[in-house]
Design a protein around this motif. Structure first.
Motif, PDB file in Angstrom:
ATOM      1  N   VAL A  82     -15.438 -13.117  28.780  1.00  0.00           N
ATOM      2  CA  VAL A  82     -16.036 -13.450  30.078  1.00  0.00           C
ATOM      3  C   VAL A  82     -17.044 -14.583  29.919  1.00  0.00           C
ATOM      4  N   VAL A  83     -17.912 -14.466  28.935  1.00  0.00           N
ATOM      5  CA  VAL A  83     -18.936 -15.490  28.693  1.00  0.00           C
ATOM      6  C   VAL A  83     -18.268 -16.839  28.425  1.00  0.00           C
ATOM      7  N   GLY A  84     -17.247 -16.851  27.589  1.00  0.00           N
ATOM      8  CA  GLY A  84     -16.536 -18.091  27.284  1.00  0.00           C
ATOM      9  C   GLY A  84     -15.905 -18.706  28.514  1.00  0.00           C
ATOM     10  N   TYR A  85     -15.255 -17.871  29.332  1.00  0.00           N
ATOM     11  CA  TYR A  85     -14.614 -18.375  30.541  1.00  0.00           C
ATOM     12  C   TYR A  85     -15.645 -18.983  31.484  1.00  0.00           C
ATOM     13  N   VAL A  86     -16.719 -18.247  31.750  1.00  0.00           N
ATOM     14  CA  VAL A  86     -17.740 -18.716  32.693  1.00  0.00           C
ATOM     15  C   VAL A  86     -18.330 -20.040  32.204  1.00  0.00           C
ATOM     16  N   HIS A  87     -18.671 -20.114  30.920  1.00  0.00           N
ATOM     17  CA  HIS A  87     -19.263 -21.351  30.390  1.00  0.00           C
ATOM     18  C   HIS A  87     -18.302 -22.536  30.500  1.00  0.00           C
ATOM     19  N   ARG A  88     -17.031 -22.323  30.183  1.00  0.00           N
ATOM     20  CA  ARG A  88     -16.033 -23.405  30.285  1.00  0.00           C
ATOM     21  C   ARG A  88     -15.829 -23.834  31.731  1.00  0.00           C
ATOM     22  N   HIS A  89     -15.724 -22.869  32.613  1.00  0.00           N
ATOM     23  CA  HIS A  89     -15.403 -23.154  34.014  1.00  0.00           C
ATOM     24  C   HIS A  89     -16.561 -23.853  34.734  1.00  0.00           C
ATOM     25  N   ILE A  90     -17.778 -23.487  34.409  1.00  0.00           N
ATOM     26  CA  ILE A  90     -18.949 -24.121  35.034  1.00  0.00           C
ATOM     27  C   ILE A  90     -18.939 -25.630  34.772  1.00  0.00           C
ATOM     28  N   LYS A  91     -18.498 -26.017  33.593  1.00  0.00           N
ATOM     29  CA  LYS A  91     -18.461 -27.442  33.231  1.00  0.00           C
ATOM     30  C   LYS A  91     -17.450 -28.225  34.067  1.00  0.00           C
ATOM     31  N   GLN A  92     -16.539 -27.532  34.737  1.00  0.00           N
ATOM     32  CA  GLN A  92     -15.497 -28.189  35.529  1.00  0.00           C
ATOM     33  C   GLN A  92     -15.858 -28.242  37.017  1.00  0.00           C
ATOM     34  N   ARG A  93     -17.113 -28.082  37.336  1.00  0.00           N
ATOM     35  CA  ARG A  93     -17.565 -28.044  38.733  1.00  0.00           C
ATOM     36  C   ARG A  93     -17.111 -29.293  39.489  1.00  0.00           C
ATOM     37  N   PRO A  94     -16.441 -29.101  40.619  1.00  0.00           N
ATOM     38  CA  PRO A  94     -16.026 -30.255  41.432  1.00  0.00           C
ATOM     39  C   PRO A  94     -17.221 -30.823  42.195  1.00  0.00           C
ATOM     40  N   GLY A  95     -17.083 -32.027  42.683  1.00  0.00           N
ATOM     41  CA  GLY A  95     -18.141 -32.636  43.476  1.00  0.00           C
ATOM     42  C   GLY A  95     -18.201 -32.046  44.871  1.00  0.00           C
ATOM     43  N   ASP A  97     -19.591 -29.873  48.288  1.00  0.00           N
ATOM     44  CA  ASP A  97     -19.892 -28.482  48.617  1.00  0.00           C
ATOM     45  C   ASP A  97     -18.813 -27.581  48.013  1.00  0.00           C
ATOM     46  N   VAL A  98     -19.202 -26.642  47.176  1.00  0.00           N
ATOM     47  CA  VAL A  98     -18.232 -25.778  46.495  1.00  0.00           C
ATOM     48  C   VAL A  98     -18.090 -24.405  47.153  1.00  0.00           C
ATOM     49  N   THR A  99     -18.733 -24.226  48.312  1.00  0.00           N
ATOM     50  CA  THR A  99     -18.774 -22.911  48.957  1.00  0.00           C
ATOM     51  C   THR A  99     -17.392 -22.281  49.108  1.00  0.00           C
ATOM     52  N   ASP A 100     -16.434 -23.012  49.661  1.00  0.00           N
ATOM     53  CA  ASP A 100     -15.104 -22.447  49.919  1.00  0.00           C
ATOM     54  C   ASP A 100     -14.036 -23.045  49.020  1.00  0.00           C
ATOM     55  N   THR A 101     -14.347 -23.196  47.751  1.00  0.00           N
ATOM     56  CA  THR A 101     -13.389 -23.803  46.819  1.00  0.00           C
ATOM     57  C   THR A 101     -12.714 -22.741  45.947  1.00  0.00           C
ATOM     58  N   ARG A 102     -11.525 -23.084  45.481  1.00  0.00           N
ATOM     59  CA  ARG A 102     -10.824 -22.222  44.537  1.00  0.00           C
ATOM     60  C   ARG A 102     -11.638 -22.081  43.249  1.00  0.00           C
ATOM     61  N   TRP A 103     -12.359 -23.152  42.892  1.00  0.00           N
ATOM     62  CA  TRP A 103     -13.193 -23.143  41.685  1.00  0.00           C
ATOM     63  C   TRP A 103     -14.226 -22.015  41.765  1.00  0.00           C
ATOM     64  N   ARG A 104     -14.935 -21.947  42.897  1.00  0.00           N
ATOM     65  CA  ARG A 104     -15.948 -20.892  43.054  1.00  0.00           C
ATOM     66  C   ARG A 104     -15.294 -19.510  43.101  1.00  0.00           C
ATOM     67  N   SER A 105     -14.196 -19.396  43.836  1.00  0.00           N
ATOM     68  CA  SER A 105     -13.514 -18.105  43.938  1.00  0.00           C
ATOM     69  C   SER A 105     -13.076 -17.609  42.571  1.00  0.00           C
ATOM     70  N   SER A 106     -12.563 -18.508  41.760  1.00  0.00           N
ATOM     71  CA  SER A 106     -12.128 -18.126  40.420  1.00  0.00           C
ATOM     72  C   SER A 106     -13.307 -17.639  39.577  1.00  0.00           C
ATOM     73  N   LEU A 107     -14.406 -18.367  39.630  1.00  0.00           N
ATOM     74  CA  LEU A 107     -15.604 -17.943  38.888  1.00  0.00           C
ATOM     75  C   LEU A 107     -16.099 -16.581  39.378  1.00  0.00           C
ATOM     76  N   MET A 108     -16.051 -16.378  40.669  1.00  0.00           N
ATOM     77  CA  MET A 108     -16.524 -15.106  41.219  1.00  0.00           C
ATOM     78  C   MET A 108     -15.646 -13.942  40.758  1.00  0.00           C
ATOM     79  N   ASN A 109     -14.358 -14.182  40.546  1.00  0.00           N
ATOM     80  CA  ASN A 109     -13.490 -13.142  39.999  1.00  0.00           C
ATOM     81  C   ASN A 109     -13.984 -12.692  38.624  1.00  0.00           C
TER      82      ASN A 109
END
Length: 116
Positions: A82-95, A97-109
């Motif tokens: 979990v820690v590895g996934y969260v750290h990797r995924h945070i680095k891929q933040r899109p430009g 507003d991320v409120t309704d993005t697949r990126w945020r939804s995936s991290l929230m899972n």
């Protein structure tokens, strides 16, 4: 591994997990019941339909409700994943507003809400 090293590794794993997972068990459980939660992520390839992240989220809910002293080696291994996934995924933040993005939804899972 010596017992002291094992305890130290265990403490570090739990601390990193608690830092990466910023949602409560109740918040995550509620999120996992939403359509948005179930619409993101990659399937495990076994045809079950549930994404790897969604299944991980269910496991994270259990881990959050487990006493630290009762965590198994398998639990700790999942916490490191979990820690590895969260750290990797945070680095891929899109430009933008991320409120309704697949990126945020995936991290929230995986128990991390980047807007918290």
């Amino acid at each position: 591994m010596a017992e002291a090293e094992r305890r130290d590794d265990r403490r570090q794993t739990v601390a990193a997990f608690e830092e990466a997972v910023n949602m409560t068990a109740a918040q995550l459980e509620k999120w996992l019941g939403t359509e948005a939660s179930q619409s993101v992520g990659q399937s495990d390839g076994h045809g079950g339909g549930e994404s790897v992240g969604h299944a991980s989220g269910r496991r994270i809910v259990t881990l959050l409700r487990t006493r630290k002293g009762d965590l198994s080696d398998d639990d700790l291994a999942h916490m490191r994943k979990v820690v590895g996934y969260v750290h990797r995924h945070i680095k891929q933040r899109p430009g933008g507003d991320v409120t309704d993005t697949r990126w945020r939804s995936s991290l929230m899972n995986w128990g991390h809400d980047p807007l918290k």
